[in-house]
Design a protein around this motif. Structure first.
Motif, mmCIF file in Angstrom:
data_model
loop_
_atom_site.group_PDB
_atom_site.id
_atom_site.type_symbol
_atom_site.label_atom_id
_atom_site.label_comp_id
_atom_site.label_asym_id
_atom_site.label_seq_id
_atom_site.Cartn_x
_atom_site.Cartn_y
_atom_site.Cartn_z
ATOM 1 N N UNK A 117 0.809 -1.319 0.236
ATOM 2 C CA UNK A 117 0.088 -0.001 -0.083
ATOM 3 C C UNK A 117 0.729 1.101 -0.056
ATOM 4 N N UNK A 118 1.872 1.438 0.645
ATOM 5 C CA UNK A 118 2.857 2.581 0.724
ATOM 6 C C UNK A 118 3.644 2.652 -0.594
ATOM 7 N N UNK A 119 3.758 1.712 -1.359
ATOM 8 C CA UNK A 119 4.683 1.724 -2.517
ATOM 9 C C UNK A 119 3.861 2.404 -3.760
ATOM 10 N N UNK A 120 4.566 3.480 -4.364
ATOM 11 C CA UNK A 120 4.050 3.985 -5.456
ATOM 12 C C UNK A 120 4.081 3.018 -6.656
ATOM 13 N N UNK A 121 3.131 3.033 -7.795
ATOM 14 C CA UNK A 121 3.292 1.992 -8.754
ATOM 15 C C UNK A 121 4.318 2.483 -9.825
ATOM 16 N N UNK A 151 2.719 -10.909 -0.897
ATOM 17 C CA UNK A 151 3.172 -9.385 -1.412
ATOM 18 C C UNK A 151 4.517 -9.349 -1.994
ATOM 19 N N UNK A 152 4.858 -8.314 -2.679
ATOM 20 C CA UNK A 152 6.018 -7.940 -3.173
ATOM 21 C C UNK A 152 6.579 -6.514 -2.721
ATOM 22 N N UNK A 153 5.943 -6.527 -1.281
ATOM 23 C CA UNK A 153 6.572 -5.131 -0.858
ATOM 24 C C UNK A 153 7.789 -5.092 -0.157
ATOM 25 N N UNK A 154 8.739 -4.467 -0.929
ATOM 26 C CA UNK A 154 10.373 -4.452 -0.777
ATOM 27 C C UNK A 154 10.411 -3.832 0.822
ATOM 28 N N UNK A 155 9.704 -2.759 1.157
ATOM 29 C CA UNK A 155 9.941 -2.079 2.076
ATOM 30 C C UNK A 155 9.528 -3.031 3.501
ATOM 31 N N UNK A 156 8.485 -3.702 3.353
ATOM 32 C CA UNK A 156 7.881 -4.201 4.454
ATOM 33 C C UNK A 156 8.154 -5.935 4.706
ATOM 34 N N UNK A 157 8.573 -6.380 3.445
ATOM 35 C CA UNK A 157 8.762 -7.926 3.639
ATOM 36 C C UNK A 157 10.443 -8.318 3.641
#
Length: 374
Positions: free
Chosen positions: A31-35, A275-281
């Motif tokens: 959710x926090x990552x800009x596309x 999820x592919x959230x680099x900042x959270x995973x």
């Protein structure tokens, strides 16, 4: 890596509404990552490998694949140097400095008279795409020369919208629209590096495809299948140009993009919570998420995809013949691993009546004889 017992897939949705699709992609991306915008270069690479669900999903969700590759420990050396970036912008500014007259001269029109340069500013990519479509229709209806500087074009790819920004589009008085692609690599003695021209042609074909969607709704409009490639002449900073026929690239791109599986269909096969959230995973979580999505690695990916080094390592680790190239994979038929190929060549496995197995065993005999002669 499989889904594992007890892990339910996402609910499939063939007709995902736009709002629900955006929410789904945001969940996958974080959710926090800009596309990450899906540009023409990425679309051309995606069209060249339509069987890769991994790239289709990650690009459709706007995941930063470069950051993801770094988090997985397999960074790819992609991107332009700052010097090359600045040089390219300076050259493009020079080409467009006189309101488009130099560009029209390169197209073969020395005295076009007044050239319209409409303002394409609008809020967000959707607004800019709508403003571009309006400007194209107005210029065509006016029957005058017009230069659209960095227009925004929309194209649906695998059920997900992509927004594309060509360097320029020229509208002629007869309603013909021509894509202009400005590159900073030189054109020496009237010709440029074939590989770079080919990449520019594939990229331009994506722009032509997107323009055709707008032209189909515009009376009197047509899209040229020959784009204008503008480059520095020899070792100077003076612009020169050459027409590039992109009909072949356009046909291939259209067919390959039509073959792409819809993004929501790929996402529906993933376990809940992927999820592919680099900042959270963590790197382990990201690795597991990436392995849930099938890939179609080929050596050509190394020049076009940030995740190619990661996929190559996995393909090599699994002994997959895809790591040797698409042509090799096609020749080997049902033999999908290097171990299976070697076993068939040694006569330890495989159907002797299979032409592929027969050819491998014959090659093994010839190799043995050649080594014995040494």
């Amino acid at each position: 890596m499989g889904r594992g017992p007890g892990v339910p897939p996402r609910t499939p949705s063939r007709q995902t509404p736009p709002t629900a699709l955006r929410q789904l992609l945001a969940e996958l991306r974080g959710p926090a990552a800009a596309p990450r915008p899906l540009d023409a270069r990425a679309l051309a690479a995606l069209a060249a490998n339509p069987g890769c669900d991994r790239r289709a999903l990650l690009d459709g969700a706007g995941v930063d694949k470069a950051a993801l590759a770094s988090a997985l420990g397999s960074p790819a050396p992609f991107g332009q140097s700052q010097f090359a970036f600045m040089r390219g912008h300076a050259f493009e500014a020079r080409v467009k400095a006189d309101g488009g007259r130099s560009l029209l001269a390169l197209l073969g029109h020395e005295s076009p008279g007044d050239v319209r340069v409409p303002d394409l500013a609008a809020a967000g990519p959707e607004g800019r795409a709508a403003r571009t479509a309006l400007a194209l229709r107005e210029a065509t209806a006016a029957g005058a020369w017009a230069l659209l500087d960095h227009p925004m074009l929309a194209l649906e790819v695998a059920g997900s919208p992509a927004y594309l920004e060509p360097d320029a589009v020229v509208v002629a008085p007869d309603g013909r629209w021509t894509v202009v692609e400005i590159k900073s690599f030189p054109m020496l003695d009237g010709s440029a590096d074939a590989a770079k021209v080919g990449a520019a042609a594939r990229q331009s074909a994506v722009y032509v495809l997107a323009l055709e969607r707008v032209a189909a709704l515009t009376e009197g409009a047509s899209v040229a299948h020959t784009v204008l490639l503008v480059c520095p002449k020899d070792f100077s900073n003076l612009p020169t140009a050459a027409p590039v026929d992109v009909r072949k690239q356009l046909s291939v791109t259209r067919r390959q993009l039509d073959r792409l599986t819809r993004v929501e269909d790929i996402a529906a096969r993933l376990p809940e919570g992927t999820r592919f959230d680099v900042s959270a995973c963590s790197s382990d979580e990201l690795a597991r998420a990436v392995e849930e999505v099938p890939h179609a690695y080929a050596p050509e990916c190394l020049a076009a995809c940030e995740l190619a080094f990661h996929c190559r390592d996995r393909a090599r680790g699994a002994g997959a013949v895809e790591a040797l190239g698409r042509s090799v994979r096609g020749e080997l038929g049902g033999l999908t691993t290097v171990d299976a190929v070697l076993a068939a060549a040694r006569g330890e496995a495989g159907d002797p009546a299979d032409p592929t197995v027969e050819a491998l065993r014959r090659a093994q005999v010839l190799r043995t004889e050649a080594l014995a002669c040494r």
